[in-house]
Motif scaffolding. Structure first.
Motif, PDB file in Angstrom:
ATOM      1  N   SER A  88      -5.090  11.653   5.969  1.00 52.38           N
ATOM      2  CA  SER A  88      -4.635  12.471   4.850  1.00 52.38           C
ATOM      3  C   SER A  88      -4.751  11.751   3.513  1.00 52.38           C
ATOM      4  N   VAL A  89      -5.022  10.458   3.532  1.00 50.35           N
ATOM      5  CA  VAL A  89      -5.321   9.736   2.294  1.00 50.35           C
ATOM      6  C   VAL A  89      -6.836   9.665   2.171  1.00 50.35           C
ATOM      7  N   ASP A  90      -7.384  10.421   1.230  1.00 49.26           N
ATOM      8  CA  ASP A  90      -8.833  10.517   1.068  1.00 49.26           C
ATOM      9  C   ASP A  90      -9.428   9.299   0.384  1.00 49.26           C
ATOM     10  N   ALA A  91      -8.703   8.763  -0.582  1.00 51.12           N
ATOM     11  CA  ALA A  91      -9.258   7.665  -1.373  1.00 51.12           C
ATOM     12  C   ALA A  91      -8.144   6.768  -1.874  1.00 51.12           C
ATOM     13  N   ALA A  92      -8.450   5.477  -1.974  1.00 50.51           N
ATOM     14  CA  ALA A  92      -7.524   4.492  -2.536  1.00 50.51           C
ATOM     15  C   ALA A  92      -8.367   3.351  -3.078  1.00 50.51           C
ATOM     16  N   TYR A  93      -8.527   3.308  -4.400  1.00 52.43           N
ATOM     17  CA  TYR A  93      -9.398   2.286  -4.984  1.00 52.43           C
ATOM     18  C   TYR A  93      -8.890   1.890  -6.370  1.00 52.43           C
ATOM     19  N   MET A  94      -9.409   0.770  -6.868  1.00 54.22           N
ATOM     20  CA  MET A  94      -9.080   0.306  -8.210  1.00 54.22           C
ATOM     21  C   MET A  94     -10.070   0.886  -9.207  1.00 54.22           C
ATOM     22  N   VAL A  95      -9.530   1.575 -10.214  1.00 55.19           N
ATOM     23  CA  VAL A  95     -10.358   2.126 -11.283  1.00 55.19           C
ATOM     24  C   VAL A  95     -10.832   1.000 -12.198  1.00 55.19           C
ATOM     25  N   ASP A  96      -9.927   0.082 -12.500  1.00 54.98           N
ATOM     26  CA  ASP A  96     -10.242  -1.130 -13.259  1.00 54.98           C
ATOM     27  C   ASP A  96      -9.339  -2.228 -12.725  1.00 54.98           C
ATOM     28  N   ASP A  97      -9.206  -3.317 -13.448  1.00 58.31           N
ATOM     29  CA  ASP A  97      -8.474  -4.460 -12.889  1.00 58.31           C
ATOM     30  C   ASP A  97      -6.971  -4.255 -12.812  1.00 58.31           C
ATOM     31  N   THR A 122       0.817  11.214   9.814  1.00 58.06           N
ATOM     32  CA  THR A 122       0.453   9.837   9.475  1.00 58.06           C
ATOM     33  C   THR A 122       0.407   9.551   7.980  1.00 58.06           C
ATOM     34  N   THR A 123       0.714  10.533   7.145  1.00 51.96           N
ATOM     35  CA  THR A 123       0.517  10.374   5.702  1.00 51.96           C
ATOM     36  C   THR A 123       1.277   9.188   5.131  1.00 51.96           C
ATOM     37  N   TYR A 124       2.551   9.064   5.466  1.00 51.59           N
ATOM     38  CA  TYR A 124       3.349   7.997   4.853  1.00 51.59           C
ATOM     39  C   TYR A 124       2.831   6.622   5.253  1.00 51.59           C
ATOM     40  N   ASP A 125       2.475   6.447   6.519  1.00 52.86           N
ATOM     41  CA  ASP A 125       1.943   5.153   6.957  1.00 52.86           C
ATOM     42  C   ASP A 125       0.625   4.849   6.251  1.00 52.86           C
ATOM     43  N   GLU A 126      -0.241   5.860   6.141  1.00 50.37           N
ATOM     44  CA  GLU A 126      -1.506   5.662   5.424  1.00 50.37           C
ATOM     45  C   GLU A 126      -1.251   5.285   3.971  1.00 50.37           C
ATOM     46  N   PHE A 127      -0.304   5.996   3.348  1.00 46.03           N
ATOM     47  CA  PHE A 127      -0.021   5.760   1.933  1.00 46.03           C
ATOM     48  C   PHE A 127       0.548   4.369   1.704  1.00 46.03           C
ATOM     49  N   LYS A 128       1.493   3.954   2.544  1.00 43.50           N
ATOM     50  CA  LYS A 128       2.069   2.616   2.402  1.00 43.50           C
ATOM     51  C   LYS A 128       0.994   1.539   2.477  1.00 43.50           C
ATOM     52  N   LYS A 129       0.085   1.699   3.426  1.00 43.53           N
ATOM     53  CA  LYS A 129      -0.996   0.729   3.578  1.00 43.53           C
ATOM     54  C   LYS A 129      -1.886   0.700   2.343  1.00 43.53           C
ATOM     55  N   ALA A 130      -2.249   1.887   1.853  1.00 45.16           N
ATOM     56  CA  ALA A 130      -3.109   1.964   0.673  1.00 45.16           C
ATOM     57  C   ALA A 130      -2.417   1.373  -0.556  1.00 45.16           C
ATOM     58  N   LEU A 131      -1.145   1.690  -0.717  1.00 48.78           N
ATOM     59  CA  LEU A 131      -0.384   1.194  -1.861  1.00 48.78           C
ATOM     60  C   LEU A 131      -0.302  -0.329  -1.833  1.00 48.78           C
ATOM     61  N   GLY A 132      -0.018  -0.887  -0.657  1.00 47.30           N
ATOM     62  CA  GLY A 132       0.071  -2.336  -0.523  1.00 47.30           C
ATOM     63  C   GLY A 132      -1.250  -3.027  -0.820  1.00 47.30           C
ATOM     64  N   THR A 133      -2.336  -2.431  -0.346  1.00 47.16           N
ATOM     65  CA  THR A 133      -3.670  -3.009  -0.591  1.00 47.16           C
ATOM     66  C   THR A 133      -4.000  -3.046  -2.069  1.00 47.16           C
ATOM     67  N   LEU A 134      -3.709  -1.953  -2.777  1.00 50.77           N
ATOM     68  CA  LEU A 134      -4.014  -1.904  -4.203  1.00 50.77           C
ATOM     69  C   LEU A 134      -3.119  -2.845  -5.004  1.00 50.77           C
ATOM     70  N   LYS A 135      -1.884  -3.001  -4.595  1.00 54.38           N
ATOM     71  CA  LYS A 135      -1.013  -3.952  -5.281  1.00 54.38           C
ATOM     72  C   LYS A 135      -1.540  -5.376  -5.127  1.00 54.38           C
ATOM     73  N   GLN A 136      -2.054  -5.696  -3.949  1.00 50.65           N
ATOM     74  CA  GLN A 136      -2.636  -7.011  -3.740  1.00 50.65           C
ATOM     75  C   GLN A 136      -3.857  -7.241  -4.624  1.00 50.65           C
ATOM     76  N   LYS A 137      -4.523  -6.153  -5.009  1.00 49.35           N
ATOM     77  CA  LYS A 137      -5.702  -6.258  -5.874  1.00 49.35           C
ATOM     78  C   LYS A 137      -5.335  -6.283  -7.353  1.00 49.35           C
ATOM     79  N   GLY A 138      -4.037  -6.227  -7.644  1.00 52.27           N
ATOM     80  CA  GLY A 138      -3.595  -6.359  -9.027  1.00 52.27           C
ATOM     81  C   GLY A 138      -3.156  -5.083  -9.698  1.00 52.27           C
TER      82      GLY A 138
END
Length: 560
Positions: free
Chosen positions: A200-209, A222-238
């Motif tokens: 249910s999470v189609d995309a999760a990416y950094m637009v800029d830094d 599964t939406t919340y688990d997918e979202f938590k994972k995506a959110l954590g990944t993007l936070k690690q990327k800044g």
């Protein structure tokens, strides 16, 4: 094959009904049998009606001049009875109930391919990474011409037939006959079905830094688990600021929506509350965890296709002054349904309460019981009134005025009104374009290009593709020639209006077919990054972070 949300070019009847089918339940709503009826009022007061209905049904069964299917009569009677209630209380026969539940489950049993029907033939767009079809050797571009003993070609071929033949119980086998480019004879494959995850999470990416983007297409298991994972990944990327895209998200499970909202809202602030005739269904849901993104500006994208659970998220974030809402007024579904499984596998989805945002507003738009057609045409009425194109055309009722936590004015009784309005862009929409999509020509041209140039695309990499790749006039000529060969008369004026949109779509689909297969988490980042080049709401949102930051810091001035 699940069509991407942006391809829903027109709000047809099925599209309008989608929020009714998917915006369904409370976190603890799966109550059936004695739990549902136990402890309630006596059934004596409905006994007379039940006896009358049974008497009429028996008279028809025993005495009517022709043979009749009483099961069909019962289904029809229930459906007509529910029309006297609200537009979201629905009854589904066993087949429709299974189909609707599948939309919110975390997966299904099948062979793991995305397919496309083109020229009355099933083409494999891409096999799922690590799935049974990839394991068996199925490739992008393969034509599936027979499944077991069923021919998969001809004018009667449709998505329903393909689903029926390819899906089946985990562990069972299916035999595929495939035509492959460069092979003179058909190839035979035996594929063992397995559990195929849906996302249910189609995309999760950094637009800029510093800017992250996450798109959620529905609120499933599964939406919340997918979202938590995506959110954590993007936070690690800044990521320090983000865009949450809920456009065309028709809703789903209420508890997944509140859990997602909780990731942004601190303390024990109210997220949503429900109120019904029966106190058993009244509850308050508050923030309860230390969310991953409680600090930092947030922008939420909404439109008329955002409903139910999407509106719960947007309403909580707007009322707590936590996010800037950008786009157009949402659908307006504020009724909560409890699904009740009946003895024959059919399902009643009964409205048991209304939900209210933290400020006390109900999002449910007005309706008249028994007039479901008028309710379904409400989105069409918005278009005729100019609401999709001019912000001042949104007619909020002053009677339903509320205040956010910081004192901003918001309105109820008709969806979530955005803080910043962005009109719908329809200049590119032409009959010629619709015909191209109806024939799947754009997707097929993109798949052919991606398969023919895969090695070069992979060598150059997506970053280079995004920056440098141009859809040439020669590529477009090939597309229009193909369309003409399939009976679509070329219309130069309409083609020129739609040309830029067609180019964006081609570039996006080529990116999807070239790189998506490597994603095991269901993300389709390359596709949505390319679509953003022609997405006016997305581009407008990226200019509004100063306003979103001001809101987060307590700058609560109302904005039109």
């Amino acid at each position: 094959m699940k069509e991407p949300e942006h391809e829903k070019i027109r709000n047809d009847k099925a599209t309008v009904r989608l929020p009714m089918l998917l915006g369904i339940t409370l976190a603890a709503g799966m109550l059936i049998g004695a739990t549902f009826f136990g402890g309630g009022k006596s059934l004596n007061n409905i006994g007379r009606g039940y006896s009358k209905f049974k008497e009429v049904l028996q008279l028809i069964e025993n005495n009517y001049v022709d043979s009749v299917n009483t099961d069909d009569l019962v289904d029809y009677s229930i459906a007509k009875m529910l029309e006297k209630l609200d537009p979201h209380t629905t009854y589904m026969n066993p087949q429709d109930a299974v189909a609707a539940r599948t939309q919110l489950e975390g997966g299904f049993d099948g062979i793991g391919v995305e397919f496309n029907i083109y020229k009355d033939t099933v083409y494999v767009v891409t096999p799922m990474a690590g799935g049974p079809s990839e394991t068996a050797g199925i490739l992008s571009g393969d034509k599936i011409i027979k499944v077991d003993n069923t021919e998969m070609t001809g004018s009667k071929l449709d998505n329903a037939l393909v689903f029926k033949k390819l899906r089946g119980k985990k562990g069972t086998e299916v035999k595929l006959m495939v035509l492959r480019k460069g092979e003179k004879k058909p190839l035979l494959f035996t594929v063992q079905r397995d559990r195929i995850p849906t996302y249910s999470v189609d995309a999760a990416y950094m637009v800029d830094d510093k800017t992250g983007y996450i798109k959620v297409n529905r609120f499933s298991e599964t939406t919340y688990d997918e979202f938590k994972k995506a959110l954590g990944t993007l936070k690690q990327k800044g990521m320090t600021q983000m865009v949450l895209d809920l456009r065309n998200n028709p809703g789903g499970y209420m508890d997944r929506a509140t859990s997602l909202a909780d990731e942004f809202i601190s303390g024990d602030k109210l997220l949503v509350y429900t109120d019904g005739k029966d106190d058993r269904y009244d509850r308050q849901t508050k923030a309860r965890i230390a969310g991953q993104f409680e600090d930092g500006p947030v922008i939420v994208l909404m439109d008329e296709g955002s409903a139910s659970a999407s509106e719960i998220v947007a309403g909580a974030l707007q009322d707590q002054d936590r996010a800037l809402i950008v786009g157009r007024r949402s659908f307006g579904k504020g009724l909560v349904q409890m699904p009740v499984m009946l003895s024959d596998g059919s399902e009643l989805r009964l409205t048991i309460s209304r939900y209210y945002t933290p400020s006390g507003r109900s999002i449910q738009k007005p309706y008249v019981a028994g007039h479901s057609e008028d309710y379904e045409k409400e989105l069409e009425a918005r278009s005729k009134s100019g609401e999709y194109y001019v912000a001042d055309s949104i007619k909020n009722n002053e009677k339903y005025k509320f205040k956010t936590a910081g004192g901003r004015t918001v309105f109820g009784a008709g969806g979530i009104t955005p803080d910043v309005f962005v009109p719908r862009d329809t200049l590119f929409m032409t009959k010629y374009l619709i015909q191209l999509f109806n024939k799947n020509i754009v997707r097929e041209q993109a798949m052919e290009y991606a398969n023919d140039h895969r090695k070069q695309l992979e060598k150059d990499g997506f970053a280079s593709y995004k920056k440098n790749f141009v859809v040439t006039d020669a590529m477009l000529k090939r597309l229009t020639d193909d369309a003409s060969a399939q009976g679509i008369k070329f219309n130069e004026a309409e083609y020129k209006r739609s040309k830029k949109y067609i180019q964006t779509q081609l570039k996006a689909y080529i990116a999807q077919y070239a790189w998506r297969q490597g994603h095991r988490d269901g993300l389709n980042n390359e596709f949505f990054e390319m679509l953003s080049e022609g997405d006016e709401t997305y581009k407008k949102a990226l200019t509004l972070f100063d306003r979103a930051r001001l809101l987060e810091k307590g700058g609560y001035a109302s904005h039109k």
